[in-house]
Design an enzyme around this catalytic site. Sequence first.
Site, PDB file in Angstrom:
ATOM      1  CB  THR A  99      41.347  48.250 -14.620  1.00 25.78           C
ATOM      2  OG1 THR A  99      41.663  47.509 -15.802  1.00 25.78           O
ATOM      3  CG2 THR A  99      40.638  49.546 -14.972  1.00 25.78           C
ATOM      4  CB  ILE A 110      41.143  52.147 -17.846  1.00 27.91           C
ATOM      5  CG1 ILE A 110      40.288  52.908 -18.862  1.00 27.91           C
ATOM      6  CG2 ILE A 110      40.800  52.605 -16.431  1.00 27.91           C
ATOM      7  CD1 ILE A 110      38.815  52.602 -18.756  1.00 27.91           C
ATOM      8  CE1 TYR A 150      37.495  45.176 -24.975  1.00 26.77           C
ATOM      9  CE2 TYR A 150      38.747  46.599 -26.443  1.00 26.77           C
ATOM     10  CZ  TYR A 150      38.066  46.410 -25.257  1.00 26.77           C
ATOM     11  OH  TYR A 150      37.939  47.447 -24.359  1.00 26.77           O
ATOM     12  CE  LYS A 197      34.425  47.194 -24.935  1.00 29.68           C
ATOM     13  NZ  LYS A 197      33.498  47.541 -23.849  1.00 29.68           N
ATOM     14  CB  THR A 235      45.320  47.294 -18.154  1.00 28.11           C
ATOM     15  OG1 THR A 235      45.028  48.197 -17.089  1.00 28.11           O
ATOM     16  CG2 THR A 235      44.186  47.257 -19.153  1.00 28.11           C
TER      17      THR A 235
END
Length: 157
Positions: free
Chosen positions: A96, A94, A61, A65, A99
């Site tokens: 969402t 965030i 990840y 990114k 998460t």
Amino acid sequence: LILKPAHETTNEEWDSVFNVNVRGVWLGIRAFVPLMKGIGASIINISSIYGIVGAPSAAAYIASKGAVRLLTKSCAVDLIRFGIRVNSIHPGVIDTPMTKDLLHGDAETRKAIMGATLFDRPCQPSEVSKAVLFLASDESSFVHGAELVVDGGYTAN
């Protein structure tokens, strides 16, 4: 989300993350540019604070990114001649569905995921969308090749 260090990540896991996070961004840029040359367009790529800083057990990840971050800068150099501005947004954690379990579970997990965020809360999706609107607007007409960090102070700490 594959939460493993690099040496434990399989080829398939690595490729899966890069196909979504990097290849997807590249394909979007490739499709967008021929349609938008010369009309004052703006490309806004979503990266992450983890494209700027490291963290344990998320190598694929984080690397993906970081690739989006530098792809954005490379495209900024290449596309300015077509009147296309290119910037990236680097959100922190965030709130969402992805998460939800981490943020709304036990206190220890929440503390770990929030890390060094200076606000005592995660970022809201609307806060990221406001950053996108700014970069898409004429208000950011001289912002190009930039990294807009929306992280509640995580990277400042």
